[in-house]
Design an enzyme around this catalytic site. Structure first.
Site, mmCIF file in Angstrom:
data_model
loop_
_atom_site.group_PDB
_atom_site.id
_atom_site.type_symbol
_atom_site.label_atom_id
_atom_site.label_comp_id
_atom_site.label_asym_id
_atom_site.label_seq_id
_atom_site.Cartn_x
_atom_site.Cartn_y
_atom_site.Cartn_z
ATOM 1 N N ASN A 1 9.866 -4.299 -8.872
ATOM 2 C CA ASN A 1 11.094 -4.364 -9.663
ATOM 3 C C ASN A 1 12.150 -5.285 -9.046
ATOM 4 O O ASN A 1 12.121 -5.488 -7.838
ATOM 5 C CB ASN A 1 11.681 -2.954 -9.793
ATOM 6 C CG ASN A 1 11.068 -2.218 -10.975
ATOM 7 O OD1 ASN A 1 10.917 -2.785 -12.052
ATOM 8 N ND2 ASN A 1 10.705 -0.973 -10.761
ATOM 9 N N HIS B 1 12.176 -4.012 -18.902
ATOM 10 C CA HIS B 1 11.763 -2.765 -18.254
ATOM 11 C C HIS B 1 12.941 -2.212 -17.460
ATOM 12 O O HIS B 1 12.914 -2.110 -16.250
ATOM 13 C CB HIS B 1 10.554 -3.070 -17.342
ATOM 14 C CG HIS B 1 10.058 -1.898 -16.563
ATOM 15 N ND1 HIS B 1 9.659 -0.725 -17.150
ATOM 16 C CD2 HIS B 1 9.872 -1.730 -15.225
ATOM 17 C CE1 HIS B 1 9.253 0.109 -16.198
ATOM 18 N NE2 HIS B 1 9.376 -0.474 -15.031
ATOM 19 N N ALA C 1 0.843 -1.212 0.000
ATOM 20 C CA ALA C 1 0.000 0.000 0.000
ATOM 21 C C ALA C 1 0.870 1.250 0.000
ATOM 22 O O ALA C 1 0.484 2.295 0.505
ATOM 23 C CB ALA C 1 -0.921 -0.017 1.218
ATOM 24 N N ASN D 1 13.551 -8.144 -3.179
ATOM 25 C CA ASN D 1 12.194 -8.203 -3.735
ATOM 26 C C ASN D 1 11.784 -9.615 -4.170
ATOM 27 O O ASN D 1 10.601 -9.951 -4.144
ATOM 28 C CB ASN D 1 12.051 -7.193 -4.868
ATOM 29 C CG ASN D 1 11.920 -5.773 -4.320
ATOM 30 O OD1 ASN D 1 11.836 -5.586 -3.102
ATOM 31 N ND2 ASN D 1 11.906 -4.789 -5.186
ATOM 32 N N GLY E 1 1.185 1.215 -4.986
ATOM 33 C CA GLY E 1 -0.020 0.450 -4.655
ATOM 34 C C GLY E 1 -1.210 1.361 -4.375
ATOM 35 O O GLY E 1 -2.312 1.144 -4.889
ATOM 36 N N ILE F 1 4.232 -5.660 -10.530
ATOM 37 C CA ILE F 1 4.829 -4.331 -10.761
ATOM 38 C C ILE F 1 6.181 -4.206 -10.047
ATOM 39 O O ILE F 1 7.046 -3.446 -10.460
ATOM 40 C CB ILE F 1 3.867 -3.196 -10.307
ATOM 41 C CG1 ILE F 1 2.534 -3.282 -11.077
ATOM 42 C CG2 ILE F 1 4.504 -1.828 -10.527
ATOM 43 C CD1 ILE F 1 1.575 -2.117 -10.839
HETATM 44 N N1 APR Z 1 4.051 -7.867 2.091
HETATM 45 C C1 APR Z 1 3.255 -6.792 1.903
HETATM 46 N N2 APR Z 1 3.751 -5.540 1.729
HETATM 47 C C2 APR Z 1 5.061 -5.392 1.766
HETATM 48 C C3 APR Z 1 5.958 -6.476 1.950
HETATM 49 C C4 APR Z 1 5.392 -7.758 2.122
HETATM 50 N N3 APR Z 1 6.142 -8.841 2.294
HETATM 51 N N4 APR Z 1 7.210 -5.981 1.923
HETATM 52 C C5 APR Z 1 7.125 -4.673 1.718
HETATM 53 N N5 APR Z 1 5.834 -4.295 1.620
HETATM 54 C C6 APR Z 1 5.268 -2.970 1.408
HETATM 55 C C7 APR Z 1 5.996 -1.875 2.184
HETATM 56 O O1 APR Z 1 5.616 -1.853 3.562
HETATM 57 C C8 APR Z 1 5.557 -0.632 1.431
HETATM 58 O O2 APR Z 1 4.420 -0.010 2.016
HETATM 59 O O3 APR Z 1 5.378 -2.591 0.064
HETATM 60 C C9 APR Z 1 5.214 -1.167 0.034
HETATM 61 C C10 APR Z 1 6.085 -0.582 -1.045
HETATM 62 O O4 APR Z 1 5.776 0.750 -1.151
HETATM 63 P P1 APR Z 1 6.856 1.903 -1.364
HETATM 64 O O5 APR Z 1 8.003 1.674 -0.448
HETATM 65 O O6 APR Z 1 6.150 3.215 -1.318
HETATM 66 O O7 APR Z 1 7.379 1.596 -2.850
HETATM 67 P P2 APR Z 1 6.689 2.022 -4.231
HETATM 68 O O8 APR Z 1 7.243 3.312 -4.686
HETATM 69 O O9 APR Z 1 5.228 1.855 -4.102
HETATM 70 O O10 APR Z 1 7.268 0.901 -5.205
HETATM 71 C C11 APR Z 1 6.845 -0.442 -5.137
HETATM 72 O O11 APR Z 1 6.984 -0.878 -7.478
HETATM 73 O O12 APR Z 1 7.732 0.446 -9.215
HETATM 74 C C12 APR Z 1 8.049 -0.576 -8.329
HETATM 75 O O13 APR Z 1 10.447 -0.287 -8.009
HETATM 76 C C13 APR Z 1 9.199 -0.192 -7.408
HETATM 77 O O14 APR Z 1 9.569 -2.415 -6.592
HETATM 78 C C14 APR Z 1 8.998 -1.164 -6.289
HETATM 79 C C15 APR Z 1 7.476 -1.278 -6.228
#
Ligand code: APR
Length: 309
Positions: free
Chosen positions: A121, A176, A9, A96, A13, A119
């Site tokens: 990376n 990508h 989220a 990841n 997300g 999505i």
């Molecule tokens: N289960 C659920 N959520 C998780 C987990 C997990 N195991 N591990 C991490 N998260 C959550 C984090 O707590 C965080 O809120 O995933 C979220 C990622 O959000 P952001 O850090 O804001 O990253 P964002 O910019 O949304 O990017 C997400 O998309 O474009 C790609 O490179 C980017 O891999 C990255 C992904």
């Protein structure tokens, strides 16, 4: 009732969820995150936009409880760590991969019929991981990257030509990544005329170069990776699935001989509909484009080698 879940989220997300709600692509949207209370907070905030934006979608937040996602038609996976300035997508792989693998297992326990949109990376490698380990038919695993890269390509073209981006056609295929994506400038058009009739070869070269570093440019400006266009691109893909749009979209999918590649997920034009990706559309690539595609596939495969499958 159309239920869509978004795992992670964070910036991307929450942006996917917001567009899903505003465009009423789903009427039940679940946000799930590992961070305590975070998804619940984002869902509540977005629910409070309903009367302001005039939508009737209901959002639910969940802290790592996958039962909330049960019965989802589509699940969008954005969980992971985002790219920091100076970090390549490739460097994200170890962390990841662990996250995407466990998320996929949990999601499928509650939504065995779901179509998965990846999505996180490095996206092509995460999609490959998901395709290889989920046990799903190949058509139900789709990596979202080329839709975003193509939108960025059209943005750059529209700036260069000085036109409405919606009058442009342009597709980016390949991996990508900053060095692996291939903006197909020869195939791009403005109102049915090749863009080469509107731009010099040099300017077109610049458009292509700017497109390729599109993500990195924003990461440098924002201090983290972008979210509006990635979110909109994710929602556009979900829309094509839930509305059975039969839209042509470049996505990362598992290839078995198409474009001369096998056992890899990489961006190619596909038709997206209710069954996920329904078929690959084979463009007529010239020798130079074919060589670029092969080099791109080699780079993606090189990254896939880092996976422990
Ligand atoms: N289960 C659920 N959520 C998780 C987990 C997990 N195991 N591990 C991490 N998260 C959550 C984090 O707590 C965080 O809120 O995933 C979220 C990622 O959000 P952001 O850090 O804001 O990253 P964002 O910019 O949304 O990017 C997400 O998309 O474009 C790609 O490179 C980017 O891999 C990255 C992904």
């Amino acid at each position: 009732m159309t239920k869509v879940s978004v795992i992670g989220a964070g910036n991307v997300g929450a942006s996917v969820a917001e567009y899903l709600a505003i465009k009423e692509i789903a009427n039940e949207i679940v946000l799930l995150d590992i961070k305590e209370g975070y998804a619940e907070g984002k869902a509540m905030d977005l629910n409070q936009c309903a009367t302001l934006n005039g939508y009737n979608a209901h959002l639910t937040g969940s802290t790592n409880d996958y039962s909330a996602t049960a019965g989802s038609k589509v699940v969008v996976i954005t969980s992971g760590i985002p790219r920091k300035p100076g970090m390549t997508r490739e460097e994200l792989i170890g962390t990841n991969a662990g996250i995407v693998k466990s998320v996929t297992e949990n999601v499928l326990k509650y939504s065995p019929d779901a179509i998965l949109v990846v999505i996180s990376n490095p996206m092509d490698t995460m999609t490959y991981l998901c395709a290889k380990t989920s046990g799903l038919p190949k058509n139900r695993v789709i990596g979202m990257g080329g839709i975003l890269d193509s939108a960025r390509f059209k943005y750059r073209l529209s700036e260069a030509i000085g036109c409405n981006p919606n009058d442009l056609q342009g597709v980016v295929i390949g991996g990508h990544g900053d060095t692996t994506m291939i903006p197909l400038t020869r195939h791009a058009s403005y109102n049915s005329t090749p863009v080469s009739q509107h731009l010099s070869a040099e300017r077109l070269e610049q458009v292509s170069a700017d497109t390729m570093v599109g993500g990195a440019t924003l990461t440098k400006l924002l201090g983290t990776s972008a979210w509006y266009a990635p979110g909109a691109a994710g929602a556009a893909l979900v829309e094509a699935i839930v509305r059975d749009g039969k839209r042509l979209m470049p996505c990362s999918v598992y290839l078995e001989g198409e474009y001369g590649q096998s056992d890899i997920c990489i961006g190619v034009p596909v038709i997206i509909g209710a069954n996920g990706w329904e078929r690959v559309v084979e463009y007529d690539l010239n020798e130079e484009e074919q060589a670029k595609f092969k080099a791109s596939a080699d780079a993606v495969r090189n990254m896939n080698d880092a996976l422990e499958l």
